[in-house]
Scaffold this motif. Structure first.
Motif, PDB file in Angstrom:
ATOM      1  N   UNK A 238       0.856  -1.194   0.000  1.00 43.20           N
ATOM      2  CA  UNK A 238       0.000   0.000   0.000  1.00 43.20           C
ATOM      3  C   UNK A 238       0.890   1.241   0.000  1.00 43.20           C
ATOM      4  N   UNK A 239       0.703   2.105  -1.014  1.00 39.86           N
ATOM      5  CA  UNK A 239       1.493   3.345  -1.085  1.00 39.86           C
ATOM      6  C   UNK A 239       1.040   4.273   0.036  1.00 39.86           C
TER       7      UNK A 239
ATOM      8  N   UNK B 155       4.337   9.686  -1.005  1.00 37.68           N
ATOM      9  CA  UNK B 155       5.167   9.974  -2.173  1.00 37.68           C
ATOM     10  C   UNK B 155       6.077  11.138  -1.810  1.00 37.68           C
ATOM     11  N   UNK B 156       7.371  10.871  -1.686  1.00 37.00           N
ATOM     12  CA  UNK B 156       8.320  11.911  -1.286  1.00 37.00           C
ATOM     13  C   UNK B 156       9.118  12.447  -2.459  1.00 37.00           C
ATOM     14  N   UNK B 157       9.989  13.409  -2.168  1.00 38.56           N
ATOM     15  CA  UNK B 157      10.810  14.018  -3.225  1.00 38.56           C
ATOM     16  C   UNK B 157      11.790  13.008  -3.818  1.00 38.56           C
ATOM     17  N   UNK B 158      12.417  12.224  -2.939  1.00 37.39           N
ATOM     18  CA  UNK B 158      13.477  11.330  -3.422  1.00 37.39           C
ATOM     19  C   UNK B 158      13.153   9.847  -3.229  1.00 37.39           C
ATOM     20  N   UNK B 159      11.988   9.547  -2.577  1.00 42.68           N
ATOM     21  CA  UNK B 159      11.591   8.137  -2.441  1.00 42.68           C
ATOM     22  C   UNK B 159      10.101   8.010  -2.147  1.00 42.68           C
ATOM     23  N   UNK B 160       9.560   6.837  -2.500  1.00 45.17           N
ATOM     24  CA  UNK B 160       8.172   6.518  -2.162  1.00 45.17           C
ATOM     25  C   UNK B 160       8.180   5.500  -1.026  1.00 45.17           C
ATOM     26  N   UNK B 161       7.134   5.552  -0.187  1.00 42.32           N
ATOM     27  CA  UNK B 161       7.060   4.673   0.982  1.00 42.32           C
ATOM     28  C   UNK B 161       5.808   3.796   0.876  1.00 42.32           C
ATOM     29  N   UNK B 162       6.013   2.476   0.987  1.00 44.87           N
ATOM     30  CA  UNK B 162       4.913   1.516   0.917  1.00 44.87           C
ATOM     31  C   UNK B 162       4.811   0.745   2.229  1.00 44.87           C
TER      32      UNK B 162
ATOM     33  N   UNK C 145      11.169   2.974  -1.683  1.00 42.27           N
ATOM     34  CA  UNK C 145      11.577   2.871  -3.094  1.00 42.27           C
ATOM     35  C   UNK C 145      12.377   4.125  -3.435  1.00 42.27           C
ATOM     36  N   UNK C 146      13.679   3.951  -3.684  1.00 37.60           N
ATOM     37  CA  UNK C 146      14.560   5.084  -3.966  1.00 37.60           C
ATOM     38  C   UNK C 146      14.372   5.556  -5.409  1.00 37.60           C
ATOM     39  N   UNK C 147      14.250   6.881  -5.588  1.00 39.56           N
ATOM     40  CA  UNK C 147      14.078   7.466  -6.931  1.00 39.56           C
ATOM     41  C   UNK C 147      15.399   8.050  -7.425  1.00 39.56           C
ATOM     42  N   UNK C 148      15.408   8.433  -8.690  1.00 40.97           N
ATOM     43  CA  UNK C 148      16.598   9.069  -9.270  1.00 40.97           C
ATOM     44  C   UNK C 148      16.551  10.596  -9.120  1.00 40.97           C
ATOM     45  N   UNK C 149      15.535  11.101  -8.414  1.00 38.44           N
ATOM     46  CA  UNK C 149      15.410  12.551  -8.200  1.00 38.44           C
ATOM     47  C   UNK C 149      16.270  12.977  -7.009  1.00 38.44           C
TER      48      UNK C 149
END
Length: 226
Positions: free
Chosen positions: A2-3, A6-13, A23-27
């Motif tokens: 479950x999401x 939604x953060x600037x540099x990662x999403x949290x589930x 989930x680490x992003x490339x931002x």
């Protein structure tokens, strides 16, 4: 899964077992296309930044766990750029804790009347509120206590952990001839006893590191270090 955020540099589930997946992003944060770990907005996207940040994070969290320093880390999957962590409760709406070894960035902007650029600092700890609207204002121990964000005893614990963890990172980087100028951490409370632990990440995107006086970009730092 479950999401949850939604953060600037990662999403949290949230996972079915009650743990969480980051989930680490490339931002990365920055202003006008230039990286800045202290910025309040995503400034640019660097391909591979998510995995690079996670590699460093995994490396440092595993060292901290070996040393018995409390963190929320469980394990990491570099290929998927994900990290499994224990559920943690943040302080208020979130705090950032900076450990500074040299006068650069916002420290220099604020205290430039007295501080010289690059002046050595003795693991100076600074706490800021996560508040984009007010540009993450710094806050004192007394104000944190009076506003019910954390107690004075918790502040002392937070400060001690920050210096302890900052020094571990600083010493590890120094082995590769890299000097840590400053680093940003986040902490939370875990479990029924509300233990204060390090949360989030320890990556190039959270620190300023230099080699021979030259600033090292986050992706370069990962390559150089690992």
């Amino acid at each position: 899964m479950e999401l949850k955020y939604t953060g600037k540099t990662k999403n949290v589930y949230k996972l079915e077992d009650g743990n969480y997946l980051l989930q680490f992003k490339d931002d990365v944060t920055g202003v006008d296309g230039v990286f800045d770990p202290g910025a309040n907005s995503v400034g640019l996207t660097l391909e591979g930044a998510g995995r690079a940040g996670l590699r460093l994070t995994k490396y440092f969290f595993e060292i901290l766990n070996e040393k018995g320093i409390p963190t929320h880390y469980i394990d990491a999957n570099i290929e998927d750029a994900t990290m499994t962590v224990k559920p943690a409760e943040v302080f208020g709406k979130g705090l950032e804790v900076i450990c500074r070894y040299r006068a650069v960035g916002s420290f220099l902007r604020r205290y430039g009347l007295y501080a010289k650029e690059g002046q050595p600092l003795d693991a100076f700890v600074e706490v800021t509120l996560k508040d984009d609207l007010r540009e993450d204002p710094p806050i004192s121990e007394d104000a944190l206590d009076m506003l019910g964000i954390l107690t004075k005893a918790e502040y002392q614990q937070l400060k001690s952990l920050t210096q302890q963890i900052g020094n571990v990172v600083k010493e590890e980087l120094a082995k590769k001839g890299i000097e840590l100028y400053d680093i940003k951490f986040e902490f939370g409370r875990v479990g029924e006893d509300k233990q204060i632990v390090l949360i989030d990440e320890i990556s190039g995107g959270n620190m300023r590191a230099y080699k021979d006086g030259e600033y090292i970009e986050p992706l370069e730092l990962e390559k150089m270090f690992l």
